[in-house]
Motif scaffolding. Structure first.
Motif, PDB file in Angstrom:
ATOM      1  N   UNK A  86       0.823  -1.210   0.000  1.00 11.19           N
ATOM      2  CA  UNK A  86       0.000   0.000   0.000  1.00 11.19           C
ATOM      3  C   UNK A  86       0.859   1.262   0.000  1.00 11.19           C
ATOM      4  N   UNK A  87       1.985   1.232   0.705  1.00  9.18           N
ATOM      5  CA  UNK A  87       2.878   2.397   0.742  1.00  9.18           C
ATOM      6  C   UNK A  87       3.489   2.666  -0.623  1.00  9.18           C
ATOM      7  N   UNK A  88       3.938   1.617  -1.305  1.00  8.55           N
ATOM      8  CA  UNK A  88       4.526   1.783  -2.640  1.00  8.55           C
ATOM      9  C   UNK A  88       3.495   2.384  -3.595  1.00  8.55           C
ATOM     10  N   UNK A  89       2.278   1.897  -3.516  1.00  8.96           N
ATOM     11  CA  UNK A  89       1.231   2.398  -4.410  1.00  8.96           C
ATOM     12  C   UNK A  89       0.827   3.828  -4.064  1.00  8.96           C
ATOM     13  N   UNK A  90       0.726   4.145  -2.772  1.00  8.28           N
ATOM     14  CA  UNK A  90       0.296   5.481  -2.347  1.00  8.28           C
ATOM     15  C   UNK A  90       1.339   6.544  -2.659  1.00  8.28           C
ATOM     16  N   UNK A  91       2.603   6.181  -2.527  1.00  4.88           N
ATOM     17  CA  UNK A  91       3.687   7.151  -2.730  1.00  4.88           C
ATOM     18  C   UNK A  91       4.348   7.018  -4.095  1.00  4.88           C
ATOM     19  N   UNK A  92       3.837   6.118  -4.930  1.00  4.78           N
ATOM     20  CA  UNK A  92       4.440   5.876  -6.244  1.00  4.78           C
ATOM     21  C   UNK A  92       5.950   5.662  -6.102  1.00  4.78           C
ATOM     22  N   UNK A  93       6.321   4.780  -5.177  1.00  8.62           N
ATOM     23  CA  UNK A  93       7.725   4.497  -4.894  1.00  8.62           C
ATOM     24  C   UNK A  93       8.233   3.346  -5.762  1.00  8.62           C
ATOM     25  N   UNK A  94       9.556   3.235  -5.864  1.00 12.13           N
ATOM     26  CA  UNK A  94      10.143   2.130  -6.623  1.00 12.13           C
ATOM     27  C   UNK A  94       9.921   0.803  -5.918  1.00 12.13           C
ATOM     28  N   UNK A  95      10.102   0.800  -4.600  1.00  9.26           N
ATOM     29  CA  UNK A  95       9.974  -0.443  -3.839  1.00  9.26           C
ATOM     30  C   UNK A  95       9.921  -0.103  -2.356  1.00  9.26           C
ATOM     31  N   UNK A  96       9.645  -1.122  -1.557  1.00 14.15           N
ATOM     32  CA  UNK A  96       9.665  -0.962  -0.100  1.00 14.15           C
ATOM     33  C   UNK A  96      10.064  -2.285   0.525  1.00 14.15           C
ATOM     34  N   UNK A  97      10.745  -2.206   1.659  1.00 14.61           N
ATOM     35  CA  UNK A  97      11.172  -3.397   2.396  1.00 14.61           C
ATOM     36  C   UNK A  97      10.895  -3.195   3.870  1.00 14.61           C
TER      37      UNK A  97
END
Length: 398
Positions: A86-97
């Motif tokens: 959800x964080x990657x999608x909300x912030x349009x990020x490359x990835x999250x770990x």
């Protein structure tokens, strides 16, 4: 027989894959291949055209592989994976770990990354980098999350430093030909406030007179710059510079998170030492695995002082978005510019948060890393800290 992975993409980068020969190629499958590996048996059959098999003789009995029990809790793994997605999608990020630890046992309860892949449908795996367990192998500069670790080195050298007051005005400092800035002019800050407000200027002034070897020794003793063999899976060594070659500028940069590289699991492990009264206790990923030696890194008094500061960093500092109602939360945000094309880019950032709180009788330590968020915030306080509170609030509902 074909391997089946019932948890799919949620566990895939941690568990890993086998190839067509049933040999492990990454993750736990690779690390413990000899333990998991089975041996085929052989049987001689005599057939009748009408009756089929009429006699069989076992030439060699099959040997099953041994079972391996992980410390990972499937509910916690699902929660962590869901919040990262959800964080990657909300912030349009490359990835999250992310990584979640039970501080009582130092067992890894969850280790996840997004995006991931479904190991049961390999035909759709077009990007081989999705095989990587980035929680354990992706290197980054830790930014302000390293400041409490630097403070532990400073307190070793001068326990009374905690009583210091540092003038950080006008919100920037020229040091050795480079300009270091704060988010704003914080004026005069105590050592505690320098961490809570995440003042780079304050860290430059505190670290200017410290022996660089002492900083590097402290970081190394906390697990930075070394492999984490105790968790068996592939990890990265990270990077700590040679102290003999350090300039004054490079030395102070180490105190606010630049000039070194770490992984999320290393950084989270370093924080576990703070919450273990200054004793380094290796993480565990495999149940009933060999015990590794514990080691005191700094005094319980110093650990208590840093823990108090981490509480203030949530209550009155940059980590306020990690707040959980009716819970004491301890933690530190970090925002680090990404080095690309031979320079630090002002519009490319990594967002980090390492935090701890207690839910009922269990203390959870959680490390979070979001790579290059593009919208709805960019820093550790805006992007990573809220994930922590969302995870804890979800755990409370179980």
């Amino acid at each position: 027989f074909k391997r089946n992975y019932p948890q799919g993409e949620i566990f895939s980068q941690l568990i890993g894959l086998t190839n067509y020969k049933n040999e492990g190629v990454n993750g736990i499958e690779f690390a413990l291949d000899e333990t998991l590996k089975a041996e085929n048996g052989h049987q001689k059959n005599i057939y009748s055209r009408k009756l089929g098999i009429i006699q069989n003789t076992i030439i060699k009995e099959p040997i099953n592989g041994s079972a391996v029990n992980l410390t990972v809790d499937s509910k916690m793994q699902f929660i962590l994976f869901d919040k990262l997605k959800k964080a990657v999608e909300f912030h349009n990020a490359e990835s999250a770990s992310g990584i979640m630890i039970d501080l009582d046992s130092n067992e890894i309860l969850a280790m996840a990354n997004f995006p991931s892949f479904d190991p049961n449908n390999r035909k759709k795996l077009n990007n081989m980098e999705l095989l990587n367990n980035n929680s354990a192998i992706e290197l980054f500069e830790p930014g302000s999350t390293v400041k409490p670790l630097a403070l532990s080195a400073l307190l070793k050298n001068n326990p009374k430093l905690i009583e210091s007051a540092v003038n950080t005005s006008p919100g920037w400092i020229e040091f050795e030909g480079y300009r270091t800035e704060d988010a704003r002019d914080y004026g005069t800050l105590s050592a505690e406030e320098i961490i809570a407000k995440s003042s780079n200027v304050g860290m430059v002034k505190l670290c200017a007179g410290l022996d660089p070897n002492q900083i590097l020794r402290t970081y190394y003793s906390l697990g930075l710059g070394k492999y984490m063999n105790e968790i068996f899976i592939s990890t990265r060594e990270g990077y700590l510079p040679e102290y003999k070659n350090l300039s004054l500028r490079e030395k102070v940069s180490l105190c606010y998170g630049y000039g070194l590289q770490t992984t999320l699991v290393q950084l989270t492990s370093a924080y576990s030492t703070i919450f273990s009264d200054g004793v380094y206790r290796p993480f565990k990923l495999i149940k009933n695995s060999s015990k590794f030696e514990e080691e005191r890194i700094f005094s319980k008094e110093s650990a208590d002082q840093i823990k108090k500061i981490l509480y203030k960093a949530i209550k009155n500092g940059t980590g306020f978005r990690a707040t959980v109602k009716n819970h004491d939360v301890f933690g530190k945000t970090g925002t680090a510019r990404i080095f690309k094309n031979q320079k630090y880019n002002t519009d490319l950032h990594n967002a980090l948060f390492i935090g701890m709180t207690k839910v009922e009788d269990k203390e959870f330590l959680i490390g979070l890393f979001v790579k290059n968020p593009q919208i709805n915030g960019e820093g550790g306080g805006d992007v990573a800290a809220p994930i922590f509170s969302e995870i804890i609030e979800t755990i409370q509902k179980l």
